[in-house]
Design a protein around this motif. Sequence first.
Motif, PDB file in Angstrom:
ATOM      1  N   PHE A  25       0.935  -1.223   0.089  1.00  0.00           N
ATOM      2  CA  PHE A  25      -0.111  -0.059  -0.163  1.00  0.00           C
ATOM      3  C   PHE A  25       0.804   1.303  -0.021  1.00  0.00           C
ATOM      4  CE2 PHE A  25      -1.969   2.977   3.513  1.00  0.00           C
ATOM      5  CZ  PHE A  25      -2.630   3.555   2.412  1.00  0.00           C
ATOM      6  N   GLU A  27       0.654   5.659  -0.348  1.00  0.00           N
ATOM      7  CA  GLU A  27      -0.252   6.832  -0.197  1.00  0.00           C
ATOM      8  C   GLU A  27       0.590   8.061  -0.518  1.00  0.00           C
ATOM      9  OE1 GLU A  27      -2.035   6.933   3.594  1.00  0.00           O
ATOM     10  OE2 GLU A  27      -3.724   8.638   2.868  1.00  0.00           O
ATOM     11  N   GLY A  69      -5.574   5.148   1.533  1.00  0.00           N
ATOM     12  CA  GLY A  69      -5.505   5.785   2.690  1.00  0.00           C
ATOM     13  C   GLY A  69      -6.463   7.048   2.702  1.00  0.00           C
ATOM     14  N   CYS A  70      -6.560   7.849   3.646  1.00  0.00           N
ATOM     15  CA  CYS A  70      -7.246   8.870   3.960  1.00  0.00           C
ATOM     16  C   CYS A  70      -7.236   9.855   2.770  1.00  0.00           C
ATOM     17  CB  CYS A  70      -6.991   9.637   5.288  1.00  0.00           C
ATOM     18  SG  CYS A  70      -7.148   8.663   6.635  1.00  0.00           S
ATOM     19  N   TRP A  95      -2.040  14.893   5.359  1.00  0.00           N
ATOM     20  CA  TRP A  95      -0.771  14.586   5.639  1.00  0.00           C
ATOM     21  C   TRP A  95       0.147  15.538   4.789  1.00  0.00           C
ATOM     22  CZ3 TRP A  95      -1.735  10.831   8.729  1.00  0.00           C
ATOM     23  CH2 TRP A  95      -2.575   9.729   8.467  1.00  0.00           C
ATOM     24  N   ASN A 176     -12.153   4.717   1.401  1.00  0.00           N
ATOM     25  CA  ASN A 176     -11.167   4.324   2.556  1.00  0.00           C
ATOM     26  C   ASN A 176     -11.662   4.880   3.782  1.00  0.00           C
ATOM     27  OD1 ASN A 176      -8.247   3.450   3.394  1.00  0.00           O
ATOM     28  ND2 ASN A 176      -8.448   5.543   4.272  1.00  0.00           N
ATOM     29  N   GLU A 177     -11.752   3.978   4.719  1.00  0.00           N
ATOM     30  CA  GLU A 177     -12.205   4.041   6.179  1.00  0.00           C
ATOM     31  C   GLU A 177     -13.144   5.175   6.109  1.00  0.00           C
ATOM     32  OE1 GLU A 177      -8.667   5.002   8.594  1.00  0.00           O
ATOM     33  OE2 GLU A 177      -7.937   3.130   8.426  1.00  0.00           O
ATOM     34  N   HIS A 250      -8.488  -2.851   8.358  1.00  0.00           N
ATOM     35  CA  HIS A 250      -7.060  -2.383   8.531  1.00  0.00           C
ATOM     36  C   HIS A 250      -6.691  -2.843   9.969  1.00  0.00           C
ATOM     37  CE1 HIS A 250      -7.941   1.274   5.574  1.00  0.00           C
ATOM     38  NE2 HIS A 250      -7.978   0.059   4.987  1.00  0.00           N
ATOM     39  N   TYR A 252      -3.690  -1.706  12.541  1.00  0.00           N
ATOM     40  CA  TYR A 252      -2.381  -1.446  12.957  1.00  0.00           C
ATOM     41  C   TYR A 252      -1.972  -1.874  14.360  1.00  0.00           C
ATOM     42  CZ  TYR A 252      -2.242   1.321   8.822  1.00  0.00           C
ATOM     43  OH  TYR A 252      -2.011   2.006   7.251  1.00  0.00           O
ATOM     44  N   GLU A 303      -4.785  -2.657   4.839  1.00  0.00           N
ATOM     45  CA  GLU A 303      -3.580  -1.958   5.595  1.00  0.00           C
ATOM     46  C   GLU A 303      -3.400  -2.587   7.007  1.00  0.00           C
ATOM     47  OE1 GLU A 303      -4.256   2.496   5.933  1.00  0.00           O
ATOM     48  OE2 GLU A 303      -5.399   2.573   4.435  1.00  0.00           O
ATOM     49  N   TRP A 307       2.883   0.510  13.997  1.00  0.00           N
ATOM     50  CA  TRP A 307       2.575   1.813  13.878  1.00  0.00           C
ATOM     51  C   TRP A 307       2.931   2.374  15.369  1.00  0.00           C
ATOM     52  CZ3 TRP A 307      -1.863   4.668  11.216  1.00  0.00           C
ATOM     53  CH2 TRP A 307      -1.858   6.158  11.285  1.00  0.00           C
ATOM     54  N   LEU A 317       4.705  10.085   9.465  1.00  0.00           N
ATOM     55  CA  LEU A 317       4.637   8.714   9.947  1.00  0.00           C
ATOM     56  C   LEU A 317       5.732   7.963   9.544  1.00  0.00           C
ATOM     57  CD1 LEU A 317       0.838   7.623   8.893  1.00  0.00           C
ATOM     58  CD2 LEU A 317       1.698   9.112  10.809  1.00  0.00           C
ATOM     59  N   GLN A 350       3.500   1.146   4.860  1.00  0.00           N
ATOM     60  CA  GLN A 350       3.521   1.731   3.621  1.00  0.00           C
ATOM     61  C   GLN A 350       4.759   1.140   2.907  1.00  0.00           C
ATOM     62  OE1 GLN A 350       1.937   5.461   2.727  1.00  0.00           O
ATOM     63  NE2 GLN A 350       0.080   4.983   4.092  1.00  0.00           N
ATOM     64  N   LEU A 355       5.827   4.296   8.004  1.00  0.00           N
ATOM     65  CA  LEU A 355       5.069   3.061   8.825  1.00  0.00           C
ATOM     66  C   LEU A 355       6.187   1.937   8.898  1.00  0.00           C
ATOM     67  CD1 LEU A 355       1.158   3.645   8.615  1.00  0.00           C
ATOM     68  CD2 LEU A 355       3.099   4.301  10.523  1.00  0.00           C
TER      69      LEU A 355
HETATM   70  O1  AHR Z   1      -1.450   4.298   6.644  1.00  0.00           O
HETATM   71  C1  AHR Z   1      -1.882   5.694   7.190  1.00  0.00           C
HETATM   72  C2  AHR Z   1      -3.358   5.856   7.366  1.00  0.00           C
HETATM   73  O2  AHR Z   1      -3.885   4.771   8.278  1.00  0.00           O
HETATM   74  C3  AHR Z   1      -4.268   5.879   6.182  1.00  0.00           C
HETATM   75  O3  AHR Z   1      -4.194   6.921   5.558  1.00  0.00           O
HETATM   76  C4  AHR Z   1      -5.497   5.572   6.526  1.00  0.00           C
HETATM   77  O4  AHR Z   1      -6.329   4.768   5.863  1.00  0.00           O
HETATM   78  C5  AHR Z   1      -5.221   4.500   8.099  1.00  0.00           C
HETATM   79  O5  AHR Z   1      -5.874   5.246   9.153  1.00  0.00           O
END
Ligand code: AHR
Length: 499
Positions: A25, A27, A69-70, A95, A176-177, A250, A252, A303, A307, A317, A350, A355
């Motif tokens: 992934f 972003e 991602g966001c 971001w 996404n989310e 997702h 993390y 994802e 993290w 990140l 990513q 991360l």
């Molecule tokens: O990977 C970072 C962020 O984590 C992504 O943008 C989002 O989808 C998740 O919350």
Amino acid sequence: MTDARITVHTEAGIDRIEPELHGHFSEHLGRCIYDGIWHSQESDDEWFREDVVSLLDDLNMPVLRWPGGCFADDYHWEDGVGPREERPRRRNLFWSQDRSETPEEPNTFGTHEFLDLCERIGTEPYLATNVGSGDPQEAANWVEYTCYDGDTELADRRRENGREEPYEVRYWGLGNENWGCGGQMTPEQYAREYRRFATYVGSMDNLMLDHDLELIACGFQNHTWNRRFMEEIGNTNWGVEFPLDHLTLHHYYGRTMSVAEADEEKYDKFLIEALEMDEHIERIAAAIDAVATTRDIGVIIDEWGAWHTEAVAESGLEQPGTVIDALSAAAVLDVFNHHSDVLTMSNIAQTVNVLQCLVETEGDEAWARPTYRVFDLYAPHKGNEAVQTSIDTPTRDVDDNELSLVRASASVDDKGETYITVTNLDCRGTHTVEIDIEGAASASSDVDAAVLFEEQDPDLKVDANNADAFVAEDLDVTVESDTLTVELEPSTVAGISVQ
Ligand code: AHR
């Protein structure tokens, strides 16, 4: 003294390990794209970072998700096509780019750059469309622009922008989310939006395209949410079928752990959290099964990865790459193998610099992190049939949980060769592991074994100077009658093939 015993049930197949379980992934976040895959934000020329591209190429990535991602739910794809010097500079709502803390997107890297990268490294692209702030028309137009071979204005625009042949993009994510940064929707609200988007995007492949599309809905790590989403998805009066091929979540882990301040106790907790993946997969699969009784909907872990507290938005990140993170990846890839009957894809976050990235850059240098080595070691599983394993392992109590210190998974290829990965998650002790492979191993078997991370500190920060010390080394295996024995030092992971 033997303290762990693994039995590989070569006749008890689970399912094919889709190569896409080793997906990635990327972003528009921090230094993932600019400074990571692409040289800088401002360049006019084709300017991939060849050092990074070559590392990614060697990985044989099956699939790469982009642009978020966001970021995806505030991205408008038309900003990122056409002459680079004419592309608009936009906000990046979520971001910063590079380490400047400037939340702006130059659009230097857009659809063509991404899809060309995928072709260069032999990776299937997976595009995430904008549901949060976009509309179905924009999403369907993106499909038409990239994949249609006819005479429309959008297909012609792609040609004018330098690409005659349509691209073949099979995977399309719708949002996404959307329970969070993708619009703060309730499950019912997202299900209704999903149906609307899927109607238009999904209709594209009937007459217009030469390939099928696979549509992906974004789920949540709250399984009540997933269940409610699925219930509403099927709630049409007319029973009209619309495409929904995969539901994602997702995961993390390690968000309260600072890499700099970690100790053995914290590692154990971190690994327990990583292994929650197992339950998440079971629960999302159950949410799907409870509702979609007549449909085959796969589970994607869209994802995932470590993290840590070092990874904050202001630093793009970024967090140090360490062996302990790599061990968590090994343990999670084993979990994926065990669930190969429901999993259709998973994408670690990513790809570069962000991360639990596999590749890191600094200035003109690029190197592979320990997690990259784990993906390499696990690569022989891709496309094999996963088989059941039973493990008798020492454990450690960690709060209310029990950490199994030795973990494993196994698969068999179409020639009957068995591949086993074994991880010693114990950062305090060596474990002797006996492996029985039912019906396969014998003293005359051809056995090859490699091990990662022997004599490495689990928390050592890996950088350009020491990255080469983390490559796999040969591992001694004793074969007696039909039992293999290996000795695994603390925090190591082994790959063993038996012919
Ligand atoms: O990977 C970072 C962020 O984590 C992504 O943008 C989002 O989808 C998740 O919350």
